[in-house]
Design an enzyme around this catalytic site. Structure first.
Site, PDB file in Angstrom:
ATOM      1  N   GLN A   9      19.349  44.584  62.529  1.00  0.00           N
ATOM      2  CA  GLN A   9      18.296  45.473  62.629  1.00  0.00           C
ATOM      3  C   GLN A   9      17.359  45.046  64.025  1.00  0.00           C
ATOM      4  OE1 GLN A   9      17.109  45.966  58.653  1.00  0.00           O
ATOM      5  NE2 GLN A   9      15.174  46.988  59.176  1.00  0.00           N
ATOM      6  N   SER A  88      23.453  39.312  60.596  1.00  0.00           N
ATOM      7  CA  SER A  88      22.885  40.060  59.353  1.00  0.00           C
ATOM      8  C   SER A  88      23.701  41.348  59.089  1.00  0.00           C
ATOM      9  CB  SER A  88      21.669  40.406  59.450  1.00  0.00           C
ATOM     10  OG  SER A  88      20.762  40.728  58.374  1.00  0.00           O
ATOM     11  N   LEU A  89      23.115  42.491  59.063  1.00  0.00           N
ATOM     12  CA  LEU A  89      23.541  43.919  58.982  1.00  0.00           C
ATOM     13  C   LEU A  89      24.789  44.026  59.742  1.00  0.00           C
ATOM     14  CD1 LEU A  89      23.726  46.892  58.478  1.00  0.00           C
ATOM     15  CD2 LEU A  89      22.226  47.115  60.542  1.00  0.00           C
ATOM     16  N   ARG A 113      22.348  48.765  50.442  1.00  0.00           N
ATOM     17  CA  ARG A 113      21.769  47.281  50.980  1.00  0.00           C
ATOM     18  C   ARG A 113      19.953  47.619  51.594  1.00  0.00           C
ATOM     19  NH1 ARG A 113      21.551  44.472  55.967  1.00  0.00           N
ATOM     20  NH2 ARG A 113      21.590  42.054  55.556  1.00  0.00           N
ATOM     21  N   HIS A 196      16.114  37.698  54.418  1.00  0.00           N
ATOM     22  CA  HIS A 196      16.704  36.541  54.489  1.00  0.00           C
ATOM     23  C   HIS A 196      15.841  35.320  53.857  1.00  0.00           C
ATOM     24  CE1 HIS A 196      20.368  38.300  56.156  1.00  0.00           C
ATOM     25  NE2 HIS A 196      19.493  38.731  57.204  1.00  0.00           N
ATOM     26  N   GLN A 245      24.369  36.167  51.369  1.00  0.00           N
ATOM     27  CA  GLN A 245      23.454  36.699  52.955  1.00  0.00           C
ATOM     28  C   GLN A 245      22.046  37.106  52.598  1.00  0.00           C
ATOM     29  OE1 GLN A 245      23.490  39.925  55.249  1.00  0.00           O
ATOM     30  NE2 GLN A 245      24.878  39.316  56.451  1.00  0.00           N
TER      31      GLN A 245
END
Length: 293
Positions: A9, A88-89, A113, A196, A245
């Site tokens: 992101q 991440s993503l 998500r 996170h 995660q």
């Protein structure tokens, strides 16, 4: 050995993916399939929307995923990874391109998500901040010293660059203490919430159910996951790391270091922007980096 890496992101831009759609039949077919799966024309927002449209988490995450994955699918034999990773993503993009998840299941999970994270952000007003110029251990120590608010390291991006995540008050307090400790910068980010961090627990519970109902396959090459930072190929381990995660830090520095230790000499970034190429170079300036958009 070649590593393909996928952004998260923040890499989005208006017009992303438009060239792919207009020049590749494979891309056009997959974008249209995505419009059907999502139930709205995400392509309209990606190609001709506004920055504000693209900043909505429910749009940002599937948009970046689609750009990255569809780009990989159009490369044919040029997409020949010895290993993959995503920030991440981007871990979902990496998994789909390595055939650990189907395109349809990957997109469905990314959208769920995004919606779950958006909801968690609305429940707990929170934010993130980039901290530059301090050792990891010092940032960890200062975050741990704040006990009346939630604030934790969230992204280990490269040496001397950590993003912290927490409640608004926790981030304000941490930024003051980190500046006093010698941080070159402690910059609050314009994000919707504390990604996170433990504040994402409601989203994690929601996503866990969806991930557990999804079929995972053994990928064609190892994936270096944000949580474990090492080569993973077992579907059940990959599944557990994906669930963890959401509330665990993105250990990008450590993942890249392990990829290099395991033989990676070239990193290719697929998707919008070039942030990961810059981070890889700061982690190890001797490896080759390139990217495709």
């Amino acid at each position: 050995m070649k590593a393909f890496v996928f952004p998260g992101q923040g890499a989005q831009f208006v017009g992303m993916g438009k060239d792919l759609y207009e020049t590749s039949d494979i891309a056009k077919e997959l974008f249209e399939k995505a419009n059907t799966i999502l139930g709205f024309r995400i392509t309209d927002l990606m190609f001709n929307g506004t920055d504000e449209d693209l900043r909505q988490t429910k749009v940002t995450q599937p948009a970046i995923f689609l750009h990255s994955v569809i780009l990989a699918k159009t490369l044919g034999s040029e997409f020949n990874p010895d290993m993959v990773a995503g920030h991440s993503l981007g871990e979902f993009s990496a998994l789909v391109t390595a055939n650990g998840l189907s395109f349809e299941d990957g997109l469905t999970l990314v959208y769920k998500r995004a919606l779950a994270m958006q909801k968690a952000c609305e429940m707990n007003p929170s934010t993130m901040a980039a901290i530059l110029g301090l050792p990891d251990a010092k940032v960890e120590e200062i975050c741990a010293s704040i006990t009346d608010e939630t604030v934790v390291p969230a992204n280990y991006n490269c040496p001397g660059q950590i993003v912290i995540s927490g409640t608004n008050a926790g981030i304000d307090k941490a930024c003051e203490l980190l500046k006093e400790a010698g941080a070159k910068r402690a910059l609050k980010l314009s994000v919707g919430g504390a990604f996170h961090s433990p504040l994402m627990n409601p989203a994690k519970e929601e996503l866990e159910k969806a991930i557990n109902e999804t079929k995972f396959e053994k990928p064609i090459c190892p994936i270096y996951q944000n949580v474990s930072t090492v080569a993973e190929t077992e579907p059940e381990t990959i599944r557990k790391n994906l669930i963890a995660q959401l509330t665990a830090p993105v250990k990008w520095t450590q993942s890249v270091e392990h990829m290099i230790a395991d033989g990676a000499t070239e990193f290719v970034e697929l998707g919008p922007g070039s942030v990961l190429q810059g981070l890889v170079k700061k982690i190890n300036s001797t490896v080759a980096t390139s990217g495709k958009q």
